[in-house]
Design an enzyme around this catalytic site. Structure first.
Site, PDB file in Angstrom:
ATOM      1  N   CYS A  35      -9.378 -61.264  99.474  1.00 12.18           N
ATOM      2  CA  CYS A  35      -8.649 -60.001  99.494  1.00 12.18           C
ATOM      3  C   CYS A  35      -9.496 -58.888  98.883  1.00 12.18           C
ATOM      4  CB  CYS A  35      -7.329 -60.119  98.726  1.00 12.18           C
ATOM      5  SG  CYS A  35      -5.899 -60.482  99.772  1.00 12.18           S
ATOM      6  N   CYS A  81      -8.440 -92.556  80.648  1.00 11.63           N
ATOM      7  CA  CYS A  81      -7.680 -91.816  79.632  1.00 11.63           C
ATOM      8  C   CYS A  81      -6.261 -91.516  80.109  1.00 11.63           C
ATOM      9  CB  CYS A  81      -8.358 -90.491  79.291  1.00 11.63           C
ATOM     10  SG  CYS A  81      -9.831 -90.660  78.279  1.00 11.63           S
ATOM     11  N   HIS A  82      -6.159 -91.064  81.371  1.00 11.65           N
ATOM     12  CA  HIS A  82      -4.888 -90.501  81.848  1.00 11.65           C
ATOM     13  C   HIS A  82      -4.022 -91.509  82.582  1.00 11.65           C
ATOM     14  CE1 HIS A  82      -6.045 -86.394  80.777  1.00 11.65           C
ATOM     15  NE2 HIS A  82      -7.204 -86.577  81.368  1.00 11.65           N
ATOM     16  N   CYS A 124      -3.225 -55.003  94.781  1.00  8.48           N
ATOM     17  CA  CYS A 124      -2.506 -56.179  95.293  1.00  8.48           C
ATOM     18  C   CYS A 124      -1.047 -55.817  95.534  1.00  8.48           C
ATOM     19  CB  CYS A 124      -2.549 -57.328  94.282  1.00  8.48           C
ATOM     20  SG  CYS A 124      -4.149 -57.716  93.579  1.00  8.48           S
ATOM     21  N   CYS A 144     -12.892 -81.597  81.024  1.00  7.09           N
ATOM     22  CA  CYS A 144     -12.826 -83.049  80.854  1.00  7.09           C
ATOM     23  C   CYS A 144     -14.169 -83.688  81.213  1.00  7.09           C
ATOM     24  CB  CYS A 144     -11.717 -83.651  81.715  1.00  7.09           C
ATOM     25  SG  CYS A 144     -10.182 -83.938  80.823  1.00  7.09           S
TER      26      CYS A 144
END
Lengths: 151, 261
Positions: free
Chosen positions: B222, B80-81, B177, B115
């Site tokens: 984290c 496809c790509h 964060c 996909c």
């Protein structure tokens, strides 16, 4: 029956690792004049045990962010003030409040509240309902920090 | 003109000040730096040279998977790509992207798995599986050196949700964060330099892992460190945080696959 229950509770506490079971409750304390004047346990802590907690990176966690007079410890953090001279800068009661809940002094501080279980988000199940340190450990750390009077 | 301009400026400055205070401490655009800038010379060299970058093994496996038929559709990505060096150029630089079918943002790993299920009739790869990391690294490699792009208006709600998560204190240690990566970057958490936290090179080969890993794995690290319950792989919160981080890193070049300590 009661014995089985208490044995189970003891095993649970041991497994949980913190020495603080879910059934335990935080001891009450009073803040006055930017300090908690009275020991959480009613007795003074042990400075030698406190030092061991401070340098232990999975118990006290202090050296992740702080550095201090610990020549044998490599890789001390610098996100937070050096602990050298803490005992000269603060009274025992002021140190206790800074350990118990620094947010009471500065809402934006990165210093965690070591003796609080409320108002937290997404705490991992293993740590839920438990403070970072027990009342006894807090007193030990406070007793140790109070000895840091050098420059 | 001279009368109205200062007034416009005052309004603009006032607005900017409002935004700045609402954001707390966003890093000024010209002060942003990739973690690459603070790597030692050896680690930089490891990343820069494909023959010494350990992640090259994943990139090569990803290229093989790209050309390999899969699923009951018996179809390869390449069918496809086409040539990935052309068709995938710049794609990783703009993910997470808004997916019209899912009506939500999806990250590159989720795009690959969609996909697989929708086009190849194949089973999706598990998060952090060798195959998924390999294909993600191969596709990401095609954007190396290109600036990160985050301009899709449809991503705005996710970016805003991600920003809130970035600012929220979490875990028993009760830190956000932002408290490290906006406010204290450049300092040391024990031996580790606190980076600004720009996801410029994922999937990364992390020396601590001795393995390739995704941005979501790194975010979970984290969160676990904060003694917080990490987001599940693929959770909308995780993708929102990824979308915010990519917006925050907009304009910085893609380094995939990066090497980090």
């Amino acid at each position: 029956m009661t014995r089985a229950v208490s044995l189970a509770a003891a095993i649970f506490t041991a497994l949980a690792g913190g020495g603080f079971g879910l059934a335990d409750e935080l001891r009450p304390y009073q803040i006055a004049g930017g300090a908690i004047a009275v020991s959480l346990t009613g007795t003074p802590g042990d400075a030698a045990r406190g030092r061991a907690i401070v340098v232990n990176r999975t118990v006290g966690l202090c050296l992740l962010c702080h550095s201090g007079p610990f020549p044998e410890e490599r890789f001390q953090g610098n996100l937070a003030p050096d602990l050298t001279g803490s005992g000269a800068r603060w009274s025992v009661g002021e140190l206790r409040l800074r350990m118990v809940d620094s947010h009471k002094l500065n809402a934006d501080t990165i210093m965690p509240a070591y003796y609080a279980v409320d108002g937290l988000n997404r705490v991992a199940p293993a740590f839920r309902g438990k403070p970072l340190l027990t009342a006894e450990q807090i007193e030990d750390v406070v007793a140790f920090l109070a000895t840091l009077r050098g420059q | 003109m001279t009368g109205s301009l200062p007034r416009c400026l005052i309004v603009a400055i006032a607005l900017a000040a409002c935004v700045a205070s609402a954001n707390g401490g966003d890093i000024p655009l010209d002060q942003r730096r990739s973690g690459y800038a603070d790597l030692g010379r050896d680690t930089k060299a490891m990343q820069d040279d494909d023959t010494s970058n350990p992640a090259t093994l994943w990139v090569l496996d990803g290229e093989a998977l790209w050309n390999q038929k899969a699923g009951s559709a018996n179809r390869a990505c390449a069918e496809c790509h086409g040539d990935a060096t052309a068709s995938m150029k710049g794609v990783a630089a703009r993910y997470p992207a808004f997916d019209a079918v899912q009506k939500s943002p999806i990250d590159l790993e989720q795009r690959i798995n969609l996909c697989r299920t929708e086009r190849q009739n194949a089973t999706p790869f598990a998060f952090e599986s060798h195959e998924l990391l390999a294909l993600t690294a191969f596709i990401g490699r095609q954007s190396r050196g290109m600036p990160i792009v985050s301009t899709d208006e449809k991503l705005k709600p996710a970016i805003e949700a991600g920003r809130k998560l970035f600012m929220q204190r979490i875990g028993q240690i009760d830190m956000s964060c932002a408290q490290c990566h906006d406010d204290n970057w450049g300092k040391h958490l024990t031996s580790s330099l606190v980076p600004q936290g720009h996801p410029t090179g994922y999937p990364i080969y992390r020396l601590e892992w001795q393995n390739l890993g995704s941005l979501q794995r790194r975010l979970r690290n984290c969160m676990i460190g904060m003694r917080a319950e990490p987001f599940d792989y693929g959770a909308p919160e995780a993708v929102a945080l990824e979308a915010y981080l990519m917006w925050r890193a907009r304009g910085l070049p893609v380094e995939t696959p990066a090497v980090r300590p």
